[in-house]
Each structure stands twice: as C-alpha cells, then as structure tokens.
Design a protein around this motif. Structure first.
Motif, PDB file in Angstrom:
ATOM      1  N   ASP A 211      20.191  14.559   4.255  1.00  0.00           N
ATOM      2  CA  ASP A 211      20.873  15.759   3.747  1.00  0.00           C
ATOM      3  C   ASP A 211      20.673  15.919   2.239  1.00  0.00           C
ATOM      4  O   ASP A 211      20.586  17.047   1.739  1.00  0.00           O
ATOM      5  N   LEU A 212      20.622  14.802   1.525  1.00  0.00           N
ATOM      6  CA  LEU A 212      20.440  14.881   0.072  1.00  0.00           C
ATOM      7  C   LEU A 212      19.105  15.549  -0.263  1.00  0.00           C
ATOM      8  O   LEU A 212      19.015  16.341  -1.203  1.00  0.00           O
ATOM      9  N   TYR A 213      18.067  15.229   0.516  1.00  0.00           N
ATOM     10  CA  TYR A 213      16.769  15.879   0.306  1.00  0.00           C
ATOM     11  C   TYR A 213      16.848  17.373   0.619  1.00  0.00           C
ATOM     12  O   TYR A 213      16.267  18.196  -0.106  1.00  0.00           O
ATOM     13  N   PRO A 219      19.614  24.344  -1.841  1.00  0.00           N
ATOM     14  CA  PRO A 219      21.060  24.210  -1.596  1.00  0.00           C
ATOM     15  C   PRO A 219      21.623  25.312  -0.710  1.00  0.00           C
ATOM     16  O   PRO A 219      22.474  25.042   0.151  1.00  0.00           O
ATOM     17  N   ASP A 220      21.170  26.546  -0.905  1.00  0.00           N
ATOM     18  CA  ASP A 220      21.694  27.659  -0.101  1.00  0.00           C
ATOM     19  C   ASP A 220      21.301  27.515   1.367  1.00  0.00           C
ATOM     20  O   ASP A 220      22.120  27.742   2.262  1.00  0.00           O
ATOM     21  N   PHE A 225      22.613  25.712   7.137  1.00  0.00           N
ATOM     22  CA  PHE A 225      22.388  24.787   8.236  1.00  0.00           C
ATOM     23  C   PHE A 225      23.601  23.896   8.506  1.00  0.00           C
ATOM     24  O   PHE A 225      23.544  22.999   9.340  1.00  0.00           O
ATOM     25  N   GLY A 226      24.693  24.154   7.797  1.00  0.00           N
ATOM     26  CA  GLY A 226      25.925  23.416   8.055  1.00  0.00           C
ATOM     27  C   GLY A 226      26.055  22.090   7.335  1.00  0.00           C
ATOM     28  O   GLY A 226      26.940  21.285   7.660  1.00  0.00           O
ATOM     29  N   ILE A 227      25.203  21.834   6.364  1.00  0.00           N
ATOM     30  CA  ILE A 227      25.295  20.585   5.602  1.00  0.00           C
ATOM     31  C   ILE A 227      26.450  20.690   4.607  1.00  0.00           C
ATOM     32  O   ILE A 227      26.531  21.671   3.855  1.00  0.00           O
ATOM     33  N   ARG A 231      30.369  17.611  -0.376  1.00  0.00           N
ATOM     34  CA  ARG A 231      30.644  16.203  -0.066  1.00  0.00           C
ATOM     35  C   ARG A 231      29.421  15.329  -0.304  1.00  0.00           C
ATOM     36  O   ARG A 231      29.534  14.199  -0.787  1.00  0.00           O
ATOM     37  N   ARG A 232      28.265  15.854   0.040  1.00  0.00           N
ATOM     38  CA  ARG A 232      27.044  15.061  -0.136  1.00  0.00           C
ATOM     39  C   ARG A 232      26.715  14.848  -1.621  1.00  0.00           C
ATOM     40  O   ARG A 232      26.317  13.748  -2.029  1.00  0.00           O
TER      41      ARG A 232
END
Length: 349
Positions: A211-213, A219-220, A225-227, A231-232
């Motif tokens: 998810d960080l990648y 970011p948008d 995609f629901g990430i 929090r990440r």
C-alpha cells in the motif's frame, strides 16, 4: 522414437532461453545495480591504492561506520516511498541517544533490553508526532519535519545543556555491542542487517507494505481503491521513528560520548543515502535494501577518500554529484516508462 523424445526438449529450449534472457534483463533493470557496481568499484580501487583498506580492522570500521546510517536510511525510505520526507531524524536520534546515556547514568543496573525497548518507544512517539501533524494538518512533510527538527533539537539542548555522557558511564556489555563480532561482523551491524531483511520482507510481502508504494505512486488513486492512506502514512512515520530510536540506542553504544549536538546534520546524509540507493524522491518506487546499500556506499566514500588522503571538500562534492545523478536517472527512467506506456496504448487503439 529418439526424435519424439527430443521434441519436448527442443520445444522447451526457446522457452528456457527466453526465461534466462528475462531473468538477466530483470537483474539489469534493478535500481540497486548501479549502486552496487559503484560500491564494488570504489572498494576495489581503494584497496589497490591502499591495501590496508580491506584489512580485518578496516572492514570492521567500514561496517561500523555504515550501521547507524543504514538503519536511518531504511526508515527514511519508508517515508519517501509515500511521497514524504523526514528531516527531523538527526535531532530525534540525538534525543534518543542522550536519553539512553541519561538512563544508564541514573540506573546503572537497568537491563540492556529495556533500554532498547524504551529507546524505540521514544523514537516511535517522535515519529508519531511527525505523522499526525502531516496527516491531520495536511501540511507538506518537508515543512512539518523541518519544524520538528528544531523542536527536537531545542528540547535536547535544553535538557543536555553542557552535559555529556561518556563510554565509562554505560555498562560494559552495552558498549561491547560495537566491539564484539560474529564471523567478523560487529553485533550492531548484524542487528542492522536483520532489520533491513525484516523491513524488506514487510514491504514486498504484506498488504500494508505494498500500500505504501501505491500511495507514493498516486495518492488519489490509492484512496479510490480503498487504501487507508492516512493510516498507512502514519504507519510509515511511526516505523521510521522506531528505527530512529533503535539507531539512537546503538549510537550511544557505538560512540564515546553523547550530548546536545549528537546527530546534528545527519538527516541530510540519510536522505542522500536513500535517494542514491534508488528510492525515488517523488515516491512510489525503490527498496529498503537499496537504501541500505546507498548508506554503505556513502560511508564507504568518506572512508575511501580519507584513505586516499583526498580533501574533505571533495567528499561532500561527490555526495552531491551522486544525489543529482540519482535524481536525473530516476527522472529519465520515469519519462522512458511513460513513453513506452503511450506507445503501447497507441498500438492497442
């Protein structure tokens, strides 16, 4: 009969060659490959000029010099991959290192493992402060962490004043971490290598790591995609803080003294190590292994130029050239990828 038996092998031959070619191409595309080649070339050339550079003590010094920066570069890579940066790591490390010295001075019999845990907790708290300010206030991390750089340093200056804690103020087993070796590797370096492996597995093999990648790439789109982007990103800052805390404790073990100025200016070396190691300054790509190799390269440059009796100015100049080269290469690679994507889309239309 023999012809029939040979057919599968003949049919498989092009596939095997294709797989080998694909494997070689994948290796050549590794972002860390140029850094590794530069590191090996630098070590080899310096050894030719000064054979003592790779003596037993010389190798040990190289590893010890790289250990702290390696840990900090790994944590910094997590943050940079999300399109952020943490400029407060040097001040945070100084605060943790002086706290470690103060703890041993006040409680000489405190277990070493407790000191590590408390140092990592303090580092995590400092990282959480940065993460909360970045994610909640929606202010660029560059601005936030530049401010906390001075805040953390100011707290350390007010607390330490002119006080310094020296090697004699700590337990012998704590100082031995940077003296004792296993198969020629200093213990604190082995700790750093284990951390690199664990974080690398986390980034490549877990959903939060991937998810960080995604966040760093777009970011948008990650939100769509629901990430859980907030929090990440907060997780990345906290993890970075924990690694800073660990590095601060190991710093207190490695060096003879800690005080108000400990860690000053270290943040620039850390960012440079991550970028030179292939972590894209614009986020979304790079590995923690590459950041660790970048740290090893930069510290080796310093040691190599000192062994070659090169002026310290050139050490700084070479680091600057490496940073610019890494950014330019990363930009050219991004443009090349975008062009290939446009060509592929045009063909599919």
């Amino acid at each position: 009969m023999s012809t029939d038996l040979n057919r599968p092998a003949t049919a498989k031959a092009p596939e095997e060659r294709h797989r080998r070619a694909s494997g070689i191409a994948a290796v050549l595309r590794l972002r860390e490959l140029p850094v590794m080649i530069a590191l090996v070339g630098l070590v080899f050339f310096t050894w030719l000029v000064n054979p003592l550079f790779l003596s037993e003590q010389g190798v040990k010094d190289l590893l010890l010099n790289a250990t702290i920066v390696m840990l900090l570069a790994v944590g910094q890579a997590l943050v940079i991959i999300t399109r952020n940066v943490d400029l407060s790591v040097g001040s945070a490390l100084g605060l943790v290192a002086f706290s470690t010295g103060s703890l041993f001075f006040a409680m000489p019999d405190v277990p070493v493992i407790v000191v590590f845990i408390l140092g990592m907790i303090l580092g995590g708290v400092l990282g959480a402060v940065n993460g909360i300010l970045v994610t909640v206030a929606k202010v660029p991390a560059l601005v936030i962490t530049l401010g906390t750089l001075y805040i953390f340093r100011g707290i350390n200056n007010a607390w330490a004043g002119g006080t310094q804690y020296f090697a004699g103020d700590r337990p012998q087993e704590f100082g031995a971490l940077s003296v004792n070796t296993v198969l020629g590797f200093p213990l604190i370096t082995l700790i750093a290598v284990i951390v690199v492996i664990v974080v690398a597995v986390f980034m490549a093999g877990t959903r939060p790591g991937r998810d960080l990648y995604a966040i760093g790439s777009d970011p948008d789109a990650a939100k769509l995609f629901g990430i859980p982007v907030t929090r990440r990103v907060l997780l990345a800052f906290i993890a970075n803080g924990v690694l800073v805390g660990l590095a601060g404790v190991l710093y207190a073990s490695r060096f003879n003294s800690v005080g108000a100025t400990t860690g000053t200016g270290l943040e620039l070396d850390v960012v440079a190590a991550a970028v030179v190691g292939g972590v894209a300054i614009f986020g979304g790509s790079g590995t923690v292994v590459g950041a660790a190799i970048g740290a090893l390269l930069l510290t080796t440059i310093t040691s190599a130029l000192a062994a070659l009796r090169v002026d310290k100015f050139w050490q700084q100049a070479i680091v600057g050239i490496l940073i610019l080269a890494a950014i330019i290469i990363d930009r050219l690679a991004a443009l090349r990828t975008a062009r290939k994507l446009r060509i592929s889309e045009a063909r599919n239309v």
